[in-house]
Scaffold this active site. Structure first.
Site, mmCIF file in Angstrom:
data_model
loop_
_atom_site.group_PDB
_atom_site.id
_atom_site.type_symbol
_atom_site.label_atom_id
_atom_site.label_comp_id
_atom_site.label_asym_id
_atom_site.label_seq_id
_atom_site.Cartn_x
_atom_site.Cartn_y
_atom_site.Cartn_z
ATOM 1 N N HIS A 98 0.963 -1.351 0.038
ATOM 2 C CA HIS A 98 -0.020 0.131 0.061
ATOM 3 C C HIS A 98 0.905 1.109 -0.140
ATOM 4 C CE1 HIS A 98 0.793 -1.167 4.274
ATOM 5 N NE2 HIS A 98 0.902 0.030 4.559
ATOM 6 N N HIS A 100 0.729 5.420 1.102
ATOM 7 C CA HIS A 100 -0.115 6.229 1.789
ATOM 8 C C HIS A 100 0.139 7.471 1.043
ATOM 9 C CE1 HIS A 100 0.352 4.136 5.834
ATOM 10 N NE2 HIS A 100 1.093 3.617 5.443
HETATM 11 P P1 AMP Z 1 1.849 0.645 7.319
HETATM 12 O O1 AMP Z 1 2.108 0.704 8.726
HETATM 13 O O2 AMP Z 1 2.466 1.132 6.214
HETATM 14 O O3 AMP Z 1 1.516 -0.950 7.073
HETATM 15 O O4 AMP Z 1 0.180 1.345 7.497
HETATM 16 C C1 AMP Z 1 -1.041 0.557 7.609
HETATM 17 C C2 AMP Z 1 -2.140 1.415 7.670
HETATM 18 O O5 AMP Z 1 -3.332 0.796 7.508
HETATM 19 C C3 AMP Z 1 -1.973 2.226 9.043
HETATM 20 O O6 AMP Z 1 -1.904 3.640 8.531
HETATM 21 C C4 AMP Z 1 -3.529 1.752 9.347
HETATM 22 O O7 AMP Z 1 -4.234 2.864 10.071
HETATM 23 C C5 AMP Z 1 -4.311 1.247 8.250
HETATM 24 N N1 AMP Z 1 -5.425 0.598 8.678
HETATM 25 C C6 AMP Z 1 -5.314 -0.505 9.371
HETATM 26 N N2 AMP Z 1 -6.618 -1.410 9.117
HETATM 27 C C7 AMP Z 1 -7.498 -0.411 8.382
HETATM 28 C C8 AMP Z 1 -8.836 -0.448 7.762
HETATM 29 N N3 AMP Z 1 -9.337 -1.677 8.286
HETATM 30 N N4 AMP Z 1 -9.141 0.496 7.222
HETATM 31 C C9 AMP Z 1 -8.400 1.531 6.846
HETATM 32 N N5 AMP Z 1 -7.008 1.512 6.960
HETATM 33 C C10 AMP Z 1 -6.584 0.791 7.985
#
Ligand code: AMP
Length: 134
Positions: A98, A100
């Site tokens: 993903h 951001h």
């Molecule tokens: P990372 O630390 O780069 O793996 O980021 C994962 C991101 O996913 C974090 O910013 C979380 O807040 C986000 N996240 C986790 N679960 C969900 C969800 N169900 N819907 C939207 N965002 C999510």
């Protein structure tokens, strides 16, 4: 992958506040935003991270520019940070690739705005999704 959170979001088994999609990727609001409109763009296909998969970057590219334009047009963002944590040591917590998209505003410039979750930015995610979608 049924045990992957983001695969389940792609499949619609877990709800998300989706802002944009095409046949290769989707974009939705992050649940714990750092800035108003903080979004994630993910490939529909399960990819762990982008380090060995050039195609995954192509799959999300249209979503990245679409979301950057949305937050500029509808929220007045003056810039964005594109961020892809890749590997646990880099802070990756969800092991489905993903990127951001973190909107940036004139009243909170520089790297300090990237260091923590902002409860105010999470105050009305449903209202925000309505402003950014459709
Ligand atoms: P990372 O630390 O780069 O793996 O980021 C994962 C991101 O996913 C974090 O910013 C979380 O807040 C986000 N996240 C986790 N679960 C969900 C969800 N169900 N819907 C939207 N965002 C999510």
């Amino acid at each position: 992958m049924t045990d992957c959170l983001f695969c389940r979001i792609v499949a619609g088994d877990i709800p998300s506040r989706q802002l944009w999609s095409d046949d290769r990727a989707i974009a939705f609001l992050d649940l714990n935003p750092w800035q108003l409109g903080h979004s994630l763009v993910i490939p529909r296909r399960h990819v762990v991270d982008g380090r060995q998969d050039t195609e995954a970057w192509r799959e999300v590219a249209a979503g990245l520019t679409a979301v950057a334009q949305l937050v500029q047009d509808r929220l007045g963002a003056s810039g964005v940070n594109f961020l892809a944590n890749s590997g646990a040591v880099a802070g990756q917590e969800v092991f489905h690739f993903h990127v951001h998209v973190i909107p940036r505003y004139d009243d909170n410039p520089g790297m300090a705005g990237l260091s923590r979750r902002d409860p105010q930015a999470a105050a009305d995610l449903d209202g925000l999704a309505a402003r950014l979608s459709g």
